[in-house]
Design a protein around this motif. Structure first.
Motif, mmCIF file in Angstrom:
data_model
loop_
_atom_site.group_PDB
_atom_site.id
_atom_site.type_symbol
_atom_site.label_atom_id
_atom_site.label_comp_id
_atom_site.label_asym_id
_atom_site.label_seq_id
_atom_site.Cartn_x
_atom_site.Cartn_y
_atom_site.Cartn_z
ATOM 1 N N LEU A 507 0.824 -1.207 0.000
ATOM 2 C CA LEU A 507 0.000 0.000 0.000
ATOM 3 C C LEU A 507 0.862 1.262 0.000
ATOM 4 O O LEU A 507 0.467 2.293 -0.563
ATOM 5 C CB LEU A 507 -0.941 -0.024 1.217
ATOM 6 N N GLU A 508 2.038 1.185 0.624
ATOM 7 C CA GLU A 508 2.987 2.305 0.560
ATOM 8 C C GLU A 508 3.454 2.519 -0.885
ATOM 9 O O GLU A 508 3.526 3.649 -1.368
ATOM 10 C CB GLU A 508 4.200 2.032 1.453
ATOM 11 N N VAL A 509 3.790 1.432 -1.575
ATOM 12 C CA VAL A 509 4.208 1.528 -2.972
ATOM 13 C C VAL A 509 3.098 2.133 -3.814
ATOM 14 O O VAL A 509 3.325 3.011 -4.657
ATOM 15 C CB VAL A 509 4.617 0.139 -3.510
ATOM 16 N N ASN A 510 1.850 1.662 -3.584
ATOM 17 C CA ASN A 510 0.702 2.203 -4.323
ATOM 18 C C ASN A 510 0.527 3.698 -4.072
ATOM 19 O O ASN A 510 0.139 4.456 -4.976
ATOM 20 C CB ASN A 510 -0.583 1.464 -3.921
ATOM 21 N N PHE A 511 0.802 4.118 -2.851
ATOM 22 C CA PHE A 511 0.653 5.527 -2.473
ATOM 23 C C PHE A 511 1.608 6.395 -3.293
ATOM 24 O O PHE A 511 1.229 7.455 -3.818
ATOM 25 C CB PHE A 511 0.951 5.663 -0.979
ATOM 26 N N TRP A 512 2.857 5.952 -3.417
ATOM 27 C CA TRP A 512 3.821 6.708 -4.207
ATOM 28 C C TRP A 512 3.544 6.584 -5.706
ATOM 29 O O TRP A 512 3.761 7.539 -6.462
ATOM 30 C CB TRP A 512 5.241 6.231 -3.879
#
Length: 525
Positions: A507-512
């Motif tokens: 989800l962190e990767v998706n956020f960026w």
């Protein structure tokens, strides 16, 4: 040949020497078979007098007796996979080949065979005569499904000069040479060749498929641990057990390597020398070692290494890299700052919930330290927005994106329904990832623009690589390690934690990713 009843566990056979100290040889093999819930049997090729300090003496079993053991086991009980270790002599190898050829007339009728080409013990004692190497390579390797040499054994078997393998490329070259000797799979282990230094010290293993001519290179942290007696025996036995369980060679190798890494990490002191690994760590109350000065963060490292490619894609993401170089489009940065402000509000609440979930005042205070860092972080976001004409009121009114809502929902849901450990784990990727990326970029020698007049984002990078945020990261790691050290978790619970950490990282990767994609929409507004 005896067939296996559906209710019977997989039947594993080790053909190897006996270790009177119990750390290696058939003793290690049988313990490993039991740990993988398989039924273990043995054919003993030699008897050794040894302990944690070394091998005191070796006596071989007659080749005829070796054949008799092998035929007795296979003809009655049956075998689903075979692992070989110390084979002692060329006469013993010839006897084993003769029996295998008689018991299994065709290659398709043979079970998987894992060959650990044991030549030298951990303490440096020779366990295999040099004159028998040709028999091992030319006659026995063609029977193997996979061979599992370490680097010194690989050099010896491939005819390379001792110490000539120094890089991963050298390892691959050696594996290719060994692959020409008959076995389809070569698993060259790099435990004797740790690479890097300090916290970055790591081990690289190479799995070579000589049929498809493809390699699989895997990496894991190097464990500073003296108790490594029997690691080769244990690994090859674990691979054999997983092959008997129906896994492919790459799957079995990965599972076996993970098992051995945990066995090394959880090893306990025994004897005065190189003690054994912990074969039954899967069944014990402690799945991870306690933090030590040499390895202060075993739980944190395990979480990050559970899905290492994912973690690397996160902390080396194009978004922070673009900010460090000054080349990230402004619409992407503004989208991120606005959305991250709203994420941090919920992130602060989640860490406050961690304080609520503990009655330990020190842990409560540590959670508050993280909340204070989050509040400071949000004010940094407000300052950046105001710099670009976005007031606090406008920032507060920004609608949360789908990526933001998904991440917030997951973090809050795990924190509310789970315990304190769940809370610590689900919030860790954000804290640790920003700290790792910030520290890396602050210390980078290229690809960064430190001039704040030409790079308006450098101040943002400096904050995350600076002392205040790195202090918050240390606090978070200390809390993670303390939580697990004081309340050991089972392997199943460890797996749950890893899955939570993995999902939060995604989800962190998706956020960026969403921030980068926002340039297309925001730039047109």
């Amino acid at each position: 040949m005896a067939s296996r009843d559906p209710g019977t566990p997989p039947r594993l056979l080790t053909i190897a020497g006996s270790d009177s100290g119990g750390g290696a040889g058939i003793q290690a093999d049988l313990k490993t078979f039991s740990a993988f819930e398989t039924y273990g049997m043995s054919v003993i090729t030699a008897i050794t007098a040894q302990n944690t300090l070394g091998v005191k003496g070796v006596e071989g079993i007659t080749p005829a007796m070796v054949s008799q053991q092998l035929e007795a086991v296979v003809s009655d009980i049956g075998v689903d996979a075979i692992k070989t270790g110390m084979l002692y002599s060329s006469a013993t190898i010839a006897a084993i080949i003769s029996s295998l050829s008689s018991l299994y007339p065709t290659a398709s009728s043979r079970p998987p065979i894992v060959v650990d080409p044991v030549c030298v013990s951990t303490s440096g004692h020779s366990l295999f005569p040099i004159e028998a190497l040709d028999s091992l390579r030319n006659d026995f390797f063609p029977y193997a499904t996979v061979i599992t040499p370490n680097v010194p054994e690989g050099e010896l078997l491939a005819g390379l000069e001792a110490g000539s393998i120094k890089t991963v490329e050298d390892m691959l070259g050696c594996a290719k040479l060994l692959g020409k000797m008959g076995a389809r799979w070569v698993y060259l282990k790099g435990g004797h060749l740790p690479l890097g230094e300090g916290a970055g010290k790591h081990v690289v293993d190479v799995l070579w498929d000589s049929v498809e001519e493809k390699e699989i290179v895997s990496e894991r942290p190097f464990l500073e641990q003296k108790n490594t007696h029997g690691t080769g025996c244990t690994l090859s036995s674990a691979i054999a057990a997983e092959l008997a369980n129906g896994k492919s060679v790459p799957e079995a190798v990965r599972s076996g390597a993970d098992y051995v890494a945990r066995a090394i990490a959880t090893a306990y002191p025994l004897g005065s020398g190189s003690g054994p690994v912990h074969h039954f760590h899967l069944m014990g109350p402690r799945s991870l070692p306690l933090p030590t000065k040499l390895h202060p963060t075993p739980f944190t490292d395990y979480l990050r290494n559970y899905d290492r490619p994912l973690w690397e894609s996160y902390v080396n993401h194009p978004f922070p890299n673009g900010l460090a170089s000054g080349k990230m489009p402004l619409p992407s940065f503004l989208h991120f700052i606005e959305q991250d402000y709203h994420f941090l509000k919920q992130y602060g609440r989640t860490n406050a919930l961690a304080a609520y979930k503990t009655e330990n005042m020190e842990e409560m205070a540590a959670s508050i330290v993280i909340v204070d860092a989050v509040v400071k972080e949000t004010e940094m976001h407000v300052a950046y927005c105001e710099k670009y004409g976005i007031s606090r009121a406008q920032l507060m009114a920004v609608e949360e994106s789908v990526a933001n809502l998904a991440y917030n929902r997951y973090v809050l849901d795990i924190s509310q329904k789970g315990d304190l450990l769940d809370n610590r784990v689900v919030t860790a990727p954000c804290l640790l990832g920003y700290g790792e990326a910030g520290l890396r970029l602050v210390n980078a020698s290229e690809g960064v623009d430190r001039n704040e007049e030409t790079n308006p984002y450098w101040g943002w990078i400096k904050e995350y690589g600076g002392d205040w945020y790195q202090g918050a990261v240390k606090t978070g790691i200390d809390l993670l390690e303390k939580t697990v050290a004081e309340s050991p978790i089972s392997p199943a619970r460890l797996e749950e934690c890893c899955k939570i950490f993995q999902q939060a990282t995604k989800l962190e990767v998706n956020f960026w990713d969403a921030a980068i994609e926002a340039e297309q929409t925001r730039g047109k507004q």
